[in-house]
Design a protein around this motif. Structure first.
Motif, PDB file in Angstrom:
ATOM      1  N   LEU A 132       1.569 -29.429 -43.837  1.00 18.91           N
ATOM      2  CA  LEU A 132       2.956 -29.016 -43.454  1.00 18.91           C
ATOM      3  C   LEU A 132       3.289 -28.589 -41.854  1.00 18.91           C
ATOM      4  N   THR A 136       6.046 -30.470 -40.090  1.00 20.62           N
ATOM      5  CA  THR A 136       7.270 -29.611 -39.940  1.00 20.62           C
ATOM      6  C   THR A 136       7.486 -29.234 -38.231  1.00 20.62           C
ATOM      7  N   LYS A 145       8.428 -23.661 -46.472  1.00 17.94           N
ATOM      8  CA  LYS A 145       8.097 -24.915 -47.523  1.00 17.94           C
ATOM      9  C   LYS A 145       6.909 -24.271 -48.335  1.00 17.94           C
TER      10      LYS A 145
END
Length: 160
Positions: A132, A136, A145
């Motif tokens: 992530l 991101t 998330k």
């Protein structure tokens, strides 16, 4: 008797580690172990004072009062990128906990907090977190998330 038991329960509680990620040393991930006796040493300009200045933040100090005026705002110095964060790991009577501090650059650079049950490495070394973080735009999006992952017990984002 009750008061004595509470005092005994608190022995061993307190700040254990500070982690800085892409902070005042850009691109670096540093861990400072503070449990017991700690010795922070190094050559001039390596961030010793900057690291020690973070300890009052854990105890509730106003962030901008922790930064020397010539270094600018707290967020600009300690959290310069969208991926920057500071994490404090602390021992409570009921186990290890962590708080992640980061900037919400999309909302005028407000300071954000996420409290997580467990230690910092359980989050930062997790493959989901690493993926992530790469995919991101910001650490704020990463935590948003990650908060849906049942593996992590964390608070909603808290902004000041």
């Amino acid at each position: 008797m009750f008061l004595m038991q509470k005092v005994v329960d608190l022995v061993g509680c307190g700040l254990v580690d500070i982690v800085v990620f892409d902070s005042y040393i850009k691109g670096k991930h540093s861990i400072f172990h503070l449990a017991g006796h700690a010795n922070i040493s190094g050559t001039n300009g390596r961030g010793k004072t900057s690291t020690l200045s973070l300890i009052p933040l854990f105890f509730g100090a106003t962030p901008d009062k922790l930064v020397n005026r010539n270094k600018g705002r707290f967020i600009d110095f300690y959290l310069p990128s969208d991926q920057s964060f500071i994490a404090f790991q602390y021992q409570r009577f009921d186990g290890m906990c962590s708080v992640f501090v980061y900037a919400n650059k999309s909302r005028d650079g407000s300071l954000c907090y996420r409290f997580v049950q467990g230690d910092i490495e359980a989050v930062t070394q997790d493959e989901t977190f690493k993926e992530l973080l790469k995919s991101t735009k910001s650490i704020s999006d990463t935590f948003k998330k990650l908060s849906f992952n049942p593996k992590f017990e964390m608070t909603n984002q808290i902004e000041n």
